[in-house]
Design an enzyme around this catalytic site. Structure first.
Site, PDB file in Angstrom:
ATOM      1  N   PHE A   8      25.315  73.868   8.009  1.00  0.00           N
ATOM      2  CA  PHE A   8      25.302  74.887   6.962  1.00  0.00           C
ATOM      3  C   PHE A   8      26.489  74.627   6.042  1.00  0.00           C
ATOM      4  O   PHE A   8      27.618  74.562   6.494  1.00  0.00           O
ATOM      5  CB  PHE A   8      25.401  76.302   7.543  1.00  0.00           C
ATOM      6  CG  PHE A   8      25.390  77.355   6.462  1.00  0.00           C
ATOM      7  CD1 PHE A   8      24.195  77.779   5.901  1.00  0.00           C
ATOM      8  CD2 PHE A   8      26.579  77.903   5.987  1.00  0.00           C
ATOM      9  CE1 PHE A   8      24.176  78.726   4.880  1.00  0.00           C
ATOM     10  CE2 PHE A   8      26.567  78.860   4.971  1.00  0.00           C
ATOM     11  CZ  PHE A   8      25.363  79.264   4.419  1.00  0.00           C
ATOM     12  N   LYS A  53      36.801  80.799   3.708  1.00  0.00           N
ATOM     13  CA  LYS A  53      36.863  81.861   4.722  1.00  0.00           C
ATOM     14  C   LYS A  53      38.296  82.243   5.129  1.00  0.00           C
ATOM     15  O   LYS A  53      38.930  83.029   4.431  1.00  0.00           O
ATOM     16  CB  LYS A  53      36.005  81.475   5.935  1.00  0.00           C
ATOM     17  CG  LYS A  53      34.505  81.441   5.577  1.00  0.00           C
ATOM     18  CD  LYS A  53      33.592  81.534   6.771  1.00  0.00           C
ATOM     19  CE  LYS A  53      32.172  81.862   6.369  1.00  0.00           C
ATOM     20  NZ  LYS A  53      31.302  80.724   6.142  1.00  0.00           N
ATOM     21  N   ASP A  78      33.527  69.721   6.559  1.00  0.00           N
ATOM     22  CA  ASP A  78      33.367  71.114   6.145  1.00  0.00           C
ATOM     23  C   ASP A  78      34.073  71.953   7.202  1.00  0.00           C
ATOM     24  O   ASP A  78      33.550  72.168   8.291  1.00  0.00           O
ATOM     25  CB  ASP A  78      31.878  71.471   6.044  1.00  0.00           C
ATOM     26  CG  ASP A  78      31.667  72.931   5.638  1.00  0.00           C
ATOM     27  OD1 ASP A  78      32.633  73.709   5.709  1.00  0.00           O
ATOM     28  OD2 ASP A  78      30.521  73.281   5.290  1.00  0.00           O
TER      29      ASP A  78
END
Ligand SMILES: *Cc1c(COP(=O)(O)O)cnc(C)c1O
Length: 397
Positions: A133, A248, A218
């Site tokens: 993702f 995040k 990532d």
């Protein structure tokens, strides 16, 4: 009052019927004063919990001085935070963004542009892994390759090639003269808390060196202390990336992301090649710098590691003691998952009934991603709620 239909909002989210008005540390409170233990942390975002005094102070004092000027001008907070990130990682250069997807976009463009500038404009393909993702922009859904997210949104952005998770032979075979980079999450988050074995990351590093292509990580979810090191890949010797996306945890709840790169990888990104209006604005920089100062404090990571060990061990015990509902526990640091036999969404809902917030993930997993500041006492409390919820589910079935 909870909003009710008709709604002015897109129906894009299946929201729980809850709204919170206040947060403090690992706790959230509704308007009625009901208390919840937050092991969702805004999907691994509230790295220092809610209303951390250092973050509140940083945002308040910056808000009184200057909010936004754009990247037409120098923003001292960017140099400061950029230095902190570079001094504590493989990177030499940083581009600030507002989200994980935008950090990924910058990573894709950085890799492709370097090959373009260095005599190989045909090298545009980025190899990704099943279950990945990388965000929800058109390029990020093409990179993630999940048909649920690409369906109905027109032609898939070309230049992304996907191989099965953990299949090194397929990965090797996929690299050709049009490959620009390999992109991987050292620990898949949305995909269901799946860690890439350390030797595989090293293998990817070697393969990239051999073929003259970039290794992109990532670490949007697994970075910023989540595994007890600043970045998850720092547990692995000889597996540093060339480019890395983060977001995040770095903003602790303020929208902030970054793309980190080596001097070489970033060298083709010259004035005019890329841009952002908001990325790296003074408010975001004030908060990002404050998050880094806390995370880099002596002893902070030791505390994260101690909490992680406790959580991991107890989740494994709970998985063993509820074999009809749970299959196993897995994860690194404070990024833990329970693979379920019951529907993970039912487990998340049952936990919510007990006032414990968690997040469903792919592969039928329930995610536990509490703030990094969670105490052993709070973990104990969460585990008590987990045990009660599972016992209630067993009795009801
Ligand atoms: C959340 C996430 C993204 C996307 O971040 P947004 O801020 O939602 O754009 C990308 N990659 C990973 C690994 C993520 O967890």
């Amino acid at each position: 009052m909870a909003p009710s239909a008709p709604t002015p909002l897109y129906d894009a989210f299946a929201r729980a019927p809850l709204h919170f008005v206040r947060g403090e540390g690992v706790r959230l409170f509704t308007e009625e004063g009901e208390e919840y233990l937050d092991f969702a942390a805004g999907i691994a975002v509230n790295s220092l919990g809610h209303s951390h005094p250092a973050l509140v102070e940083a945002l308040k004092s910056q808000a009184e001085k200057l909010w936004h000027v754009s990247n037409l001008y120098e923003i001292p907070g960017q140099f400061e935070l950029g230095n902190k990130l570079c001094e504590n990682s493989f990177a030499d250069r940083v581009f600030f963004t507002n989200s994980g997807s935008e950090s990924m976009e910058c990573a894709f463009k950085t890799a492709r542009r370097w090959h373009y500038d260095n005599g190989a404009p045909e090298r545009v393909n980025i190899i990704t892994f099943e279950g990945a993702f990388h965000g929800r922009t058109l390029a990020a859904i093409a990179a993630g390759g999940n048909p649920k997210y690409t369906e109905g949104f027109g032609p898939k952005v070309p230049g992304f090639v996907q191989v099965p998770f953990g299949d090194h032979d397929a990965l090797k075979a996929a690299v050709d003269d049009e490959t620009a980079a390999i992109l991987v999450e050292p620990i898949q988050g949305e995909g269901g808390i799946r860690s890439v074995p350390h030797q595989c990351l090293r293998g990817m590093r070697e393969l990239c060196d051999e073929k003259g292509i970039f290794l992109i990580y990532d670490e949007v979810q697994c970075g910023i202390g989540r595994t007890g090191r600043l970045f998850a890949h720092q547990w692995v010797d000889g597996a540093e990336p060339d480019i890395m996306a983060i977001a995040k945890g770095i903003g602790g709840g303020f929208p902030l992301g970054a793309c980190l790169a080596t001097e070489k990888a970033a060298s083709a990104m010259q004035p005019g090649t890329h841009g952002t209006t908001y990325g790296g604005n003074p408010l975001a920089m004030a908060v990002g710098n404050a998050v880094m100062d806390v995370v880099l404090e002596e002893g902070f990571m030791d505390q994260v590691l101690e909490s992680s060990r406790f959580l991991k061990q107890r989740l494994a015990e709970i998985a063993d003691s509820h074999p009809t509902l749970l299959e196993s526990a897995r994860g690194d640091g404070l990024m833990q998952g329970l693979k379920c036999k019951a529907a993970n969404t039912d487990v998340v809902a049952a936990l919510r009934e007990e006032h414990l917030l968690t997040v469903p993930a792919g592969d039928n997993v329930v995610r536990f991603v509490p703030p990094l500041t969670v105490s052993e006492e709070e973990i104990r409390e969460a585990l008590g709620k987990l045990d009660s919820a599972l016992t209630a589910m067993e009795q009801a079935s």
